[in-house]
Enzyme design. Structure first.
Site, PDB file in Angstrom:
ATOM      1  CG  ASP A   1       0.461  10.949  -3.944  1.00 23.83           C
ATOM      2  OD1 ASP A   1      -0.254  10.186  -3.685  1.00 23.83           O
ATOM      3  OD2 ASP A   1       1.274  11.869  -3.080  1.00 23.83           O
TER       4      ASP A   1
ATOM      5  CE  LYS B   1      -3.727   2.084   2.976  1.00 27.27           C
ATOM      6  NZ  LYS B   1      -4.583   1.736   3.781  1.00 27.27           N
TER       7      LYS B   1
ATOM      8  CG  ASP C   1     -14.605   1.229  -0.392  1.00 26.49           C
ATOM      9  OD1 ASP C   1     -15.662   2.176  -0.066  1.00 26.49           O
ATOM     10  OD2 ASP C   1     -13.556   2.224  -0.069  1.00 26.49           O
TER      11      ASP C   1
HETATM   12  P1  AMP Z   1      -9.242   4.650   1.111  1.00 28.33           P
HETATM   13  O1  AMP Z   1      -9.651   5.687   1.906  1.00 28.33           O
HETATM   14  O2  AMP Z   1      -7.971   4.087   1.579  1.00 28.33           O
HETATM   15  O3  AMP Z   1     -10.463   3.468   1.353  1.00 28.33           O
HETATM   16  O4  AMP Z   1      -9.247   4.872  -0.092  1.00 28.33           O
HETATM   17  C1  AMP Z   1     -10.451   5.383  -1.124  1.00 28.33           C
HETATM   18  C2  AMP Z   1      -9.853   5.193  -2.555  1.00 28.33           C
HETATM   19  O5  AMP Z   1      -8.989   6.184  -2.926  1.00 28.33           O
HETATM   20  C3  AMP Z   1      -9.085   4.005  -2.915  1.00 28.33           C
HETATM   21  O6  AMP Z   1      -9.648   3.709  -4.201  1.00 28.33           O
HETATM   22  C4  AMP Z   1      -7.531   4.266  -2.898  1.00 28.33           C
HETATM   23  O7  AMP Z   1      -6.911   3.215  -3.769  1.00 28.33           O
HETATM   24  C5  AMP Z   1      -7.869   5.759  -3.533  1.00 28.33           C
HETATM   25  N1  AMP Z   1      -6.621   6.508  -2.927  1.00 28.33           N
HETATM   26  C6  AMP Z   1      -6.399   6.773  -1.485  1.00 28.33           C
HETATM   27  N2  AMP Z   1      -5.221   7.613  -1.273  1.00 28.33           N
HETATM   28  C7  AMP Z   1      -4.737   7.519  -2.617  1.00 28.33           C
HETATM   29  C8  AMP Z   1      -3.538   8.158  -3.251  1.00 28.33           C
HETATM   30  N3  AMP Z   1      -2.685   8.849  -2.619  1.00 28.33           N
HETATM   31  N4  AMP Z   1      -3.397   8.056  -4.493  1.00 28.33           N
HETATM   32  C9  AMP Z   1      -4.469   7.243  -5.461  1.00 28.33           C
HETATM   33  N5  AMP Z   1      -5.214   6.705  -4.840  1.00 28.33           N
HETATM   34  C10 AMP Z   1      -5.537   6.970  -3.592  1.00 28.33           C
HETATM   35 MG    MG Z   2     -10.445   1.810   1.345  1.00 31.14          MG
END
Ligand code: AMP
Ligand code: MG
Length: 487
Positions: free
Chosen positions: A126, A114, A252
Site C-alpha cells: 500500500d 518513507k 538491498d
Molecule cells: P524493506 O523490508 O523495507 O527492505 O522492504 C523491502 C521491499 O518491499 C522494498 O522494495 C520496499 O519498498 C517494499 N515495501 C515494504 N513495505 C511496503 C509497503 N507497505 N508498500 C509498498 N512496498 C513496500
Molecule cells: Mg530495505
C-alpha cells in the site's frame, strides 16, 4: 539548484541526472491530516535547515509529502536484492527521495520520505508505513549514531491522519530519513540488468559521491570494491561490539557508503548468545548475531559480481581479482573486531594471547547467561559482583589473568578506565524500553516516553547515574522478544 532562504532547503538532484532507468519520477501521495510528532533539531541544524520554521504546520506538510520543498525533484529509486538468498526486483515501494541537501559543511545528504505512498515498485503493497515502526527506526538509528556507528539518520516523523491496514487499523506515519546516499549493493544488482554503459555510470557515480579520491585512479573500480570491503568490515565489527543484530542483511539493505540502513527487524542482544535471532521471519537464523560477519562477505561477493566487467575484460581474470580482494575481508574484519574488543576490556597495547583472553570471557558470559552490555559496563565500573559472571567458578581465574594482563601495560588505571568508558555503552535501546515508548506514543499519543528515551540514548558513554534506570533488565518473560519486517 534552488536555495530556500526561509527553511534552508538547498537541494541538488545528482541522482536524477542518471539515466531514467534508475528511478521513477513520482511525487508522494497526499494525505489527509499531517501532524509532526517529532523533529530532530540538532540534525536539522547540521543540515542547514531552520528547525524552528520546520516545527510547524508547514513543516508537517513537507514531512508527509503534501507540499514539496523548493528545489526537490522527487523520485523512487530502482534496485534489486538478494532477500534471504533469492534475487528479487525491488525498488522504493513506499519511499521517495526528495533530493540531496547540500549542507553548510559541504556534505551531501539524501532526504527521503518513507511511507509516502505507492510507486511503480510497490508490487502488492500500500506504500504506507505505521507510526510504531517509524518511531522505532527513529529511536534505533539515532541511538546507533550516538554510539558512533555509521548509519542513516532520522530527521522527522509525521502522522498522516490516515489509518493503515495491518494486523489491525494503525495510525499511518512518514519517516524522513537522511543518508550519505541510498546506493545499495542491490542498486548495482539492478544495474547489472541494464546496458553495460549505464552500469558503468552508476559505478562512476558511486565513486564520485563516496570515494572521490579514487576518481582519477586507473583501477578505480577495483579500488571501489576494496573500499566498500573495508567500510563494511569496519561497520559489521562495530555492530558485533555493541551486540546489534540487523536482522535482515539482504543485499538491498547493504549500502555502498558503509552506513547501517533499514531498521525493520533489528534489535540489540541482551543475554549473550551468539545464536540470537529476533526476526520473526528468519526461521533458519541466517542473520543471527554470529552469522553477520560471514553474511557481510557473502553480500560483498554479490557486489563484486556486478563489477566484474570493469575489473578485467577476461572474465576468469576478473573473477580471480575479485576473489583475491574478497579474501582480505576476513582478516580486516577480524582486526577491527579484535582491536574493538581490546578496547572494551581496557587493553591498549597488543599481546599474542589477547584473543584467547577475550574468547574466554565471551565463553563465560554465555555459560552464565550474562547480559552483553551490562557485563562490559560492570567491568568498566569495576562492579563485577553485580554480574552473572560471578556465578561461574572460572570467572575469578579469568579476572586474575585480566588484571595481570592490564598490569603488563604501561598505561595508568585512569587511562584504562577512559578507554573502557568510551568503548562500552552504559545504555542501548533495550527492547522493553523501546516497546514501552512506542506503546505510549501509539496508544496514548504520549510522546514524552519516546523523548526521554531519546535523551538518554543520545549520550551512551556518559556513565552517569541517570542512566542506571535504563540499564536495568526487564522482568523475566516467558516469551522471547520478536521483531517484524516492513510494517
Ligand atoms: P524493506 O523490508 O523495507 O527492505 O522492504 C523491502 C521491499 O518491499 C522494498 O522494495 C520496499 O519498498 C517494499 N515495501 C515494504 N513495505 C511496503 C509497503 N507497505 N508498500 C509498498 N512496498 C513496500
Ligand atoms: Mg530495505
Amino acid at each position: 539548484m534552488t536555495k530556500s532562504i526561509r527553511t534552508g532547503w538547498n537541494f541538488d538532484n545528482s541522482y536524477a541526472r542518471l539515466p531514467n532507468s534508475f528511478y521513477q519520477c513520482i511525487e508522494p501521495t497526499a494525505v489527509q491530516e499531517p501532524e509532526l510528532v517529532i523533529l530532530n533539531t540538532p540534525l536539522a541544524e547540521s543540515l542547514g535547515l531552520d528547525a524552528e520554521q520546520l516545527n510547524s504546520k508547514e513543516g508537517a506538510e513537507i514531512f508527509v509529502g503534501n507540499s514539496i520543498p523548493e528545489g526537490a525533484a522527487p523520485l523512487a529509486q530502482a534496485y534489486a536484492g538478494h532477500q534471504f538468498g533469492h534475487l528479487t526486483m525491488l525498488g522504493d515501494g513506499r519511499a521517495v527521495l526528495y533530493g540531496e541537501q547540500l549542507t553548510p559543511s559541504g556534505e551531501r545528504a539524501d532526504i527521503q520520505l518513507k511511507g509516502s505512498g505507492r510507486t511503480r515498485f510497490s508490487r502488492g503493497g500500500d506504500g504506507r508505513a505505521t507510526l510504531g515502526p517509524m518511531l522505532r527506526e527513529y529511536i534505533i538509528s539515532e541511538a546507533m549514531h550516538a554510539l558512533g556507528i555509521p548509519t542513516t539518520r532520522s530527521l522527522a516523523v509525521a502522522k498522516t491522519g490516515e489509518n493503515v491496514v495491518r494486523e489491525a487499523l494503525l495510525p499511518g506515519a512518514v519517516l524522513t530519513r537522511t543518508a550519505a546516499s541510498h546506493l545499495r549493493v542491490g542498486t548495482f544488482q539492478y544495474a547489472a540488468s541494464l546496458p553495460i554503459e549505464e552500469r558503468r555510470l552508476l559505478a562512476d557515480y558511486a565513486i564520485k559521491r563516496h570515494y572521490p579520491d579514487l576518481e582519477t585512479k586507473e583501477d578505480r573500480y577495483l579500488s571501489l570494491f576494496q573500499e566498500v570491503i573495508k567500510r563494511q568490515a569496519s561497520l559489521i565489527a562495530k555492530w558485533q561490539l555493541v551486540g546489534f543484530i540487523h536482522g535482515v542483511m539482504n543485499t538491498d539493505n547493504m549500502t555502498i557508503s558503509g552506513e547501517t540502513i533499514d531498521y525493520g527487524p533489528c534489535a540489540f542482544m541482551d543475554v549473550y548468545d551468539p545464536a540470537t535471532v529476533f526476526s520473526s521471519i528468519d526461521e533458519q537464523g541466517r542473520y543471527a548475531y554470529q552469522n553477520q560477519p560471514a553474511i557481510g562477505q557473502w553480500n560483498l561477493a554479490r557486489f563484486a559480481e556486478t563489477l566484474l566487467p570493469f575489473f578485467h575484460e577476461k572474465q576468469e581474470v576478473a573473477v580471480e581479482m575479485a576473489q583475491k580482494e574478497l579474501e582480505t575481508y576476513g582478516e580486516l574484519y577480524h582486526r577491527y573486531w579484535l582491536n574493538g574488543m581490546r578496547s572494551k576490556i581496557g587493553l591498549i597495547n597488543e599481546e599474542q594471547d589477547d584473543k584467547s583472553l577475550i574468547e574466554d570471557l565471551l565463553r563465560l558470559m554465555k555459560a552464565s547467561g550474562a547480559d552483553f552490555t551490562n557485563t562490559f559496563r560492570a567491568l568498566t565500573l569495576a562492579k563485577t559482583e553485580e554480574t552473572e559472571l560471578n556465578k561461574v567458578d572460572e570467572f575469578s581465574h579469568w579476572y586474575k589473568k585480566w588484571q595481570e594482563r592490564l598490569a603488563r601495560q604501561e598505561e595508568s588505571k585512569e587511562d584504562v578506565y577512559e578507554i573502557m568508558k568510551r568503548s562500552n555503552p552504559a545504555v542501548i535501546p533495550r527492547n522493553h524500553r523501546v516497546e514501552e515508548a512506542l506503546e505510549a506514543a501509539v496508544k496514548n499519543e504520549d510522546y514524552s516516553v519516546v523523548n526521554r528515551l531519546l535523551a538518554v540514548l543520545a549520550n551512551p558513554y556518559a556513565h552517569s547515574s541517570e542512566q542506571d534506570e535504563y540499564a536495568k533488565l526487564p522482568e523475566p518473560s516467558s516469551l522471547p522478544y520478536r521483531t517484524y519486517c516492513g510494517t
